[in-house]
Motif scaffolding. Structure first.
Motif, PDB file in Angstrom:
ATOM      1  N   ASN A  43      85.645   8.589  46.130  1.00 33.22           N
ATOM      2  CA  ASN A  43      86.201   7.280  46.484  1.00 33.22           C
ATOM      3  C   ASN A  43      87.664   7.358  46.921  1.00 33.22           C
ATOM      4  O   ASN A  43      88.359   6.342  46.928  1.00 33.22           O
ATOM      5  CB  ASN A  43      86.074   6.318  45.290  1.00 33.22           C
ATOM      6  CG  ASN A  43      84.627   6.035  44.945  1.00 33.22           C
ATOM      7  OD1 ASN A  43      83.771   5.943  45.837  1.00 33.22           O
ATOM      8  ND2 ASN A  43      84.328   5.899  43.662  1.00 33.22           N
ATOM      9  N   ILE A  44      88.142   8.524  47.301  1.00 39.27           N
ATOM     10  CA  ILE A  44      89.535   8.661  47.709  1.00 39.27           C
ATOM     11  C   ILE A  44      89.815   7.793  48.934  1.00 39.27           C
ATOM     12  O   ILE A  44      88.987   7.689  49.852  1.00 39.27           O
ATOM     13  CB  ILE A  44      89.875  10.142  47.987  1.00 39.27           C
ATOM     14  CG1 ILE A  44      91.388  10.330  48.105  1.00 39.27           C
ATOM     15  CG2 ILE A  44      89.145  10.676  49.202  1.00 39.27           C
ATOM     16  CD1 ILE A  44      91.827  11.792  48.117  1.00 39.27           C
ATOM     17  N   LYS A  45      90.968   7.135  48.936  1.00 44.66           N
ATOM     18  CA  LYS A  45      91.367   6.285  50.053  1.00 44.66           C
ATOM     19  C   LYS A  45      92.342   7.039  50.950  1.00 44.66           C
ATOM     20  O   LYS A  45      93.003   7.982  50.514  1.00 44.66           O
ATOM     21  CB  LYS A  45      92.009   4.997  49.535  1.00 44.66           C
ATOM     22  CG  LYS A  45      91.065   4.147  48.694  1.00 44.66           C
ATOM     23  CD  LYS A  45      91.779   2.905  48.175  1.00 44.66           C
ATOM     24  CE  LYS A  45      90.805   1.994  47.424  1.00 44.66           C
ATOM     25  NZ  LYS A  45      90.215   2.650  46.244  1.00 44.66           N
ATOM     26  N   LYS A  46      92.457   6.624  52.181  1.00 45.99           N
ATOM     27  CA  LYS A  46      93.279   7.339  53.152  1.00 45.99           C
ATOM     28  C   LYS A  46      94.735   7.432  52.724  1.00 45.99           C
ATOM     29  O   LYS A  46      95.430   8.388  53.044  1.00 45.99           O
ATOM     30  CB  LYS A  46      93.180   6.669  54.521  1.00 45.99           C
ATOM     31  CG  LYS A  46      91.850   6.888  55.216  1.00 45.99           C
ATOM     32  CD  LYS A  46      91.850   6.301  56.617  1.00 45.99           C
ATOM     33  CE  LYS A  46      90.515   6.577  57.317  1.00 45.99           C
ATOM     34  NZ  LYS A  46      90.490   6.014  58.694  1.00 45.99           N
ATOM     35  N   ALA A  47      95.207   6.423  52.011  1.00 53.67           N
ATOM     36  CA  ALA A  47      96.619   6.404  51.605  1.00 53.67           C
ATOM     37  C   ALA A  47      96.871   7.122  50.284  1.00 53.67           C
ATOM     38  O   ALA A  47      98.030   7.267  49.868  1.00 53.67           O
ATOM     39  CB  ALA A  47      97.111   4.961  51.504  1.00 53.67           C
ATOM     40  N   ASP A  48      95.833   7.595  49.624  1.00 54.21           N
ATOM     41  CA  ASP A  48      95.994   8.223  48.310  1.00 54.21           C
ATOM     42  C   ASP A  48      96.638   9.607  48.414  1.00 54.21           C
ATOM     43  O   ASP A  48      96.342  10.377  49.329  1.00 54.21           O
ATOM     44  CB  ASP A  48      94.631   8.396  47.627  1.00 54.21           C
ATOM     45  CG  ASP A  48      94.049   7.088  47.123  1.00 54.21           C
ATOM     46  OD1 ASP A  48      94.799   6.093  47.073  1.00 54.21           O
ATOM     47  OD2 ASP A  48      92.841   7.066  46.793  1.00 54.21           O
ATOM     48  N   THR A  49      97.502   9.904  47.455  1.00 55.17           N
ATOM     49  CA  THR A  49      97.946  11.284  47.211  1.00 55.17           C
ATOM     50  C   THR A  49      97.732  11.538  45.720  1.00 55.17           C
ATOM     51  O   THR A  49      98.207  10.768  44.878  1.00 55.17           O
ATOM     52  CB  THR A  49      99.422  11.503  47.579  1.00 55.17           C
ATOM     53  OG1 THR A  49     100.254  10.602  46.845  1.00 55.17           O
ATOM     54  CG2 THR A  49      99.643  11.313  49.069  1.00 55.17           C
TER      55      THR A  49
END
Length: 296
Positions: A43-49
Motif C-alpha cells: 500500500n505504499i503511496k508515491k509520496a511515501d519515504t
C-alpha cells in the motif's frame, strides 16, 4: 555502468501477504554481479519515504545467497508487517572454493581482507540506495544495517570500522546508519566504536558460540599458533561500549547458546522493531538485556 539502475524483474501479487519486489544490480566487480532484492509494502503511496532494513546474509563468506528462505522471509516481513522497505543483498563470497575456508587455516591477513571487502560491498549497496532514494522511496536518515553470522560481521565492520577499512571515505559521505541488527556478529576492534558512530543496536548472541566470539576471543577459537588466529570483539564487548556512550541497545543473551543463535529470531521480531520505533524513530534511549538459557 556500476551506478546505472537495472530493473531485472518486478514481482507483484495480490492478497493479504502481497508485497512489491524489484531486483537491482548495485555493483559489478570482476566476475561478480551484485544484486539486491527490494521489497516495498503493497500500500505504499508515491509520496511515501520509509525506513529501510538493509540485510546481509550469513554463510561463512563462502555460501548462501540473498534469497535464502529465512533472509527472504525477513525482508518480506518488514515490508508487510512493519511498513519498512526490506532489502536483501548479494556480496562477494571471497572464501568460496578456497582450500583454507574461513577457519583456522585461513590466515589472519586473508580474514582481514575478507572483512574489508565485505564491508566495502555493504557500503556500496547502502550508497546505491542513498543515490536512488527517490525511486526506492527510502528515508535515508533511517537506514537499519542488519545481518547474521558472516553478514553480521560485515555490517558491524561497515558501521563501526569505516575509518579502518575504507580508504575513499568521501565516496560514502552521504551514507549514514540509524541503527543495526546483528545476529551472532563481531567486530575486528571495538575500540573503533565511538560516541560519534555509536547507534541503537539489537544484538543476539550465544555465550558459547564456537565460531564468532560472544566476548573478546579468537575467531573460531583458533590457537595462537594457527594461521587463522585473530582476536575479535563480540556482542558482549559491543554492548559494553554502547553502554559507556549512553547509546540504546537491545541485547539478547542465550546462556549456553552456540552459533545457532545466528538464525533470524522470527519469534522476537515484534520486540526488535518496537525497539527501533522507540529509539530510531522516537529518539528514546533504552538499554535492555534479555538473558535466556539454552534449552537442552
Amino acid at each position: 555502468m556500476k551506478n546505472k539502475i537495472f530493473i531485472l524483474f518486478t514481482f507483484i501479487t495480490f492478497g493479504i501477504s502481497a508485497q512489491n519486489m524489484e531486483t537491482f544490480i548495485y555493483a559489478i566487480k570482476g566476475n561478480d554481479t551484485l544484486r539486491m532484492d527490494v521489497f516495498t509494502p503493497k500500500n505504499i503511496k508515491k509520496a511515501d519515504t520509509l525506513p529501510v532494513l538493509l540485510w546481509m546474509h550469513g554463510g561463512g563468506f563462502s555460501g548462501s545467497h540473498r534469497a535464502y528462505p529465512d533472509d527472504n522471509e525477513l525482508v518480506k516481513y518488514v515490508a508487510k508487517e512493519q511498513n519498512y522497505i526490506g532489502v536483501s543483498i548479494d556480496y562477494r563470497l571471497l572464501r568460496k572454493g578456497t582450500t583454507t575456508g574461513f577457519g583456522c587455516d585461513c590466515t589472519k591477513d586473508e580474514k582481514l581482507e575478507t572483512f574489508k571487502q565485505a564491508a566495502i560491498d555493504y557500503m556500496d549497496a547502502a550508497k546505491y540506495m542513498v543515490e536512488h532514494a527517490g525511486k526506492l522511496q527510502i528515508d535515508t536518515t533511517k537506514i537499519i544495517a542488519g545481518g547474521s553470522s558472516a553478514g553480521a560481521e560485515g555490517i558491524l565492520n561497515a558501521v563501526f570500522m569505516r575509518e579502518y577499512f575504507i580508504t575513499n571515505k568521501e565516496t560514502y559521505k552521504n551514507v549514514k546508519f540509524a541503527g543495526l541488527f546483528s545476529c551472532a556478529g563481531a567486530v575486528v576492534d571495538a575500540s573503533y566504536i565511538t560516541e560519534e558512530n555509536a547507534i541503537p543496536s539489537v544484538l543476539f548472541h550465544g555465550t558459547k558460540d564456537q565460531l564468532v566470539p560472544f566476548g573478546n576471543a579468537p575467531h573460531h577459537y583458533c590457537e595462537p599458533t594457527r594461521d587463522g588466529y585473530i582476536m575479535l570483539d563480540g556482542s558482549e564487548v559491543i554492548a559494553e561500549k554502547l553502554e559507556d556512550f549512553d547509546t540504546s541497545y537491545y541485547f539478547n543473551i542465550v546462556r549456553g547458546g552456540r552459533h545457532e543463535i545466528s538464525r533470524i529470531p522470527f519469534e522476537d521480531l515484534e520486540k526488535v522493531f518496537q525497539f527501533f520505533e522507540q529509539t530510531v524513530i522516537s529518539d528514546e534511549v533504552i538499554q535492555t538485556k534479555i538473558i535466556k538459557t539454552k534449552q537442552p
